[in-house]
Design a protein around this motif. Structure first.
Motif, PDB file in Angstrom:
ATOM      1  N   PRO A   1       0.828  -1.209   0.000  1.00 31.50           N
ATOM      2  CA  PRO A   1       0.000   0.000   0.000  1.00 31.50           C
ATOM      3  C   PRO A   1       0.865   1.263   0.000  1.00 31.50           C
ATOM      4  N   VAL A   2       0.379   2.291  -0.662  1.00 31.77           N
ATOM      5  CA  VAL A   2       1.074   3.573  -0.712  1.00 31.77           C
ATOM      6  C   VAL A   2       0.189   4.608  -0.037  1.00 31.77           C
ATOM      7  N   THR A   3       0.744   5.331   0.915  1.00 37.03           N
ATOM      8  CA  THR A   3       0.031   6.408   1.600  1.00 37.03           C
ATOM      9  C   THR A   3       0.325   7.712   0.882  1.00 37.03           C
ATOM     10  N   VAL A   4      -0.727   8.485   0.579  1.00 39.96           N
ATOM     11  CA  VAL A   4      -0.586   9.748  -0.145  1.00 39.96           C
ATOM     12  C   VAL A   4      -1.118  10.873   0.731  1.00 39.96           C
ATOM     13  N   VAL A   5      -0.343  11.952   0.845  1.00 38.78           N
ATOM     14  CA  VAL A   5      -0.747  13.135   1.611  1.00 38.78           C
ATOM     15  C   VAL A   5      -0.645  14.341   0.692  1.00 38.78           C
ATOM     16  N   GLN A   6      -1.732  15.102   0.588  1.00 39.05           N
ATOM     17  CA  GLN A   6      -1.707  16.328  -0.212  1.00 39.05           C
ATOM     18  C   GLN A   6      -1.137  17.446   0.632  1.00 39.05           C
ATOM     19  N   LYS A   7      -0.179  18.183   0.072  1.00 39.55           N
ATOM     20  CA  LYS A   7       0.463  19.299   0.763  1.00 39.55           C
ATOM     21  C   LYS A   7       0.106  20.602   0.056  1.00 39.55           C
ATOM     22  N   SER A   8      -0.001  21.662   0.812  1.00 42.87           N
ATOM     23  CA  SER A   8      -0.317  22.961   0.219  1.00 42.87           C
ATOM     24  C   SER A   8       0.942  23.566  -0.399  1.00 42.87           C
ATOM     25  N   THR A   9       0.732  24.437  -1.386  1.00 39.43           N
ATOM     26  CA  THR A   9       1.830  25.143  -2.033  1.00 39.43           C
ATOM     27  C   THR A   9       1.490  26.627  -2.051  1.00 39.43           C
ATOM     28  N   SER A  10       2.452  27.445  -2.413  1.00 36.85           N
ATOM     29  CA  SER A  10       2.211  28.890  -2.476  1.00 36.85           C
ATOM     30  C   SER A  10       1.472  29.286  -3.750  1.00 36.85           C
ATOM     31  N   ARG A  11       1.362  28.351  -4.697  1.00 34.67           N
ATOM     32  CA  ARG A  11       0.676  28.625  -5.964  1.00 34.67           C
ATOM     33  C   ARG A  11      -0.662  27.889  -5.990  1.00 34.67           C
ATOM     34  N   PRO A  12      -1.739  28.591  -6.258  1.00 39.58           N
ATOM     35  CA  PRO A  12      -3.051  27.936  -6.258  1.00 39.58           C
ATOM     36  C   PRO A  12      -3.244  26.956  -7.417  1.00 39.58           C
ATOM     37  N   ASP A  13      -2.420  27.050  -8.449  1.00 46.98           N
ATOM     38  CA  ASP A  13      -2.566  26.159  -9.608  1.00 46.98           C
ATOM     39  C   ASP A  13      -1.663  24.924  -9.523  1.00 46.98           C
ATOM     40  N   VAL A  14      -1.005  24.722  -8.383  1.00 46.59           N
ATOM     41  CA  VAL A  14      -0.113  23.586  -8.199  1.00 46.59           C
ATOM     42  C   VAL A  14      -0.599  22.743  -7.030  1.00 46.59           C
ATOM     43  N   VAL A  15      -0.686  21.447  -7.247  1.00 43.70           N
ATOM     44  CA  VAL A  15      -1.024  20.500  -6.191  1.00 43.70           C
ATOM     45  C   VAL A  15       0.200  19.625  -5.968  1.00 43.70           C
ATOM     46  N   ARG A  16       0.545  19.403  -4.715  1.00 38.01           N
ATOM     47  CA  ARG A  16       1.722  18.604  -4.392  1.00 38.01           C
ATOM     48  C   ARG A  16       1.281  17.424  -3.526  1.00 38.01           C
ATOM     49  N   PHE A  17       1.790  16.247  -3.870  1.00 38.30           N
ATOM     50  CA  PHE A  17       1.510  15.049  -3.100  1.00 38.30           C
ATOM     51  C   PHE A  17       2.817  14.471  -2.604  1.00 38.30           C
ATOM     52  N   GLU A  18       2.815  13.963  -1.363  1.00 36.81           N
ATOM     53  CA  GLU A  18       3.960  13.234  -0.832  1.00 36.81           C
ATOM     54  C   GLU A  18       3.485  11.827  -0.515  1.00 36.81           C
ATOM     55  N   ILE A  19       4.281  10.841  -0.922  1.00 37.61           N
ATOM     56  CA  ILE A  19       3.924   9.455  -0.671  1.00 37.61           C
ATOM     57  C   ILE A  19       4.957   8.817   0.238  1.00 37.61           C
ATOM     58  N   ASN A  20       4.626   7.651   0.783  1.00 41.87           N
ATOM     59  CA  ASN A  20       5.477   7.044   1.806  1.00 41.87           C
ATOM     60  C   ASN A  20       6.597   6.174   1.250  1.00 41.87           C
ATOM     61  N   ARG A  21       6.859   6.256  -0.060  1.00 37.67           N
ATOM     62  CA  ARG A  21       7.978   5.519  -0.646  1.00 37.67           C
ATOM     63  C   ARG A  21       8.464   6.231  -1.900  1.00 37.67           C
ATOM     64  N   SER A  22       9.691   6.035  -2.247  1.00 39.63           N
ATOM     65  CA  SER A  22      10.245   6.622  -3.461  1.00 39.63           C
ATOM     66  C   SER A  22       9.826   5.774  -4.655  1.00 39.63           C
ATOM     67  N   ILE A  23       9.363   6.429  -5.716  1.00 41.59           N
ATOM     68  CA  ILE A  23       9.011   5.671  -6.918  1.00 41.59           C
ATOM     69  C   ILE A  23       9.944   5.980  -8.088  1.00 41.59           C
ATOM     70  N   THR A  24      10.854   6.933  -7.917  1.00 43.16           N
ATOM     71  CA  THR A  24      11.795   7.240  -8.997  1.00 43.16           C
ATOM     72  C   THR A  24      13.247   7.147  -8.565  1.00 43.16           C
ATOM     73  N   GLY A  25      13.522   6.962  -7.308  1.00 42.84           N
ATOM     74  CA  GLY A  25      14.902   7.036  -6.848  1.00 42.84           C
ATOM     75  C   GLY A  25      15.377   8.475  -6.976  1.00 42.84           C
ATOM     76  N   MET A  26      16.587   8.679  -7.461  1.00 37.95           N
ATOM     77  CA  MET A  26      17.133  10.031  -7.606  1.00 37.95           C
ATOM     78  C   MET A  26      16.967  10.560  -9.025  1.00 37.95           C
ATOM     79  N   ASP A  27      16.094   9.943  -9.811  1.00 39.02           N
ATOM     80  CA  ASP A  27      15.891  10.312 -11.208  1.00 39.02           C
ATOM     81  C   ASP A  27      14.550  11.040 -11.363  1.00 39.02           C
TER      82      ASP A  27
END
Length: 69
Positions: free
Chosen positions: A4-30
């Motif tokens: 399972p992947v946990t997703v949390v929506q985070k606020s940003t300073s721009r109203p047209d941008v949505v940011r999500f943080e998940i509990n695991r890396s899906i790209t590594g450093m790429d």
């Protein structure tokens, strides 16, 4: 079956941008960047996330780096 992947929506300073943080890396450093109209090829987890986000109206681009979308 994957883990399972946990997703949390985070606020940003721009109203047209949505940011999500998940509990695991899906790209590594790429970092991965996708834009609407560009075909998302491949079957990596980042590719699948981008395809699913583009299925929603109003999504023009997707940037994924490690665990931040």
């Amino acid at each position: 079956m994957g883990q399972p992947v946990t997703v949390v929506q985070k606020s940003t300073s721009r109203p047209d941008v949505v940011r999500f943080e998940i509990n695991r890396s899906i790209t590594g450093m790429d970092p991965h960047r996708y834009t609407r109209g560009q075909e998302v090829e491949g079957d990596t987890p980042a590719d699948e996330v981008a395809r699913r986000l583009f299925a929603h109206p109003g999504v023009d681009s997707v940037h994924i780096y490690s665990n931040v979308i």
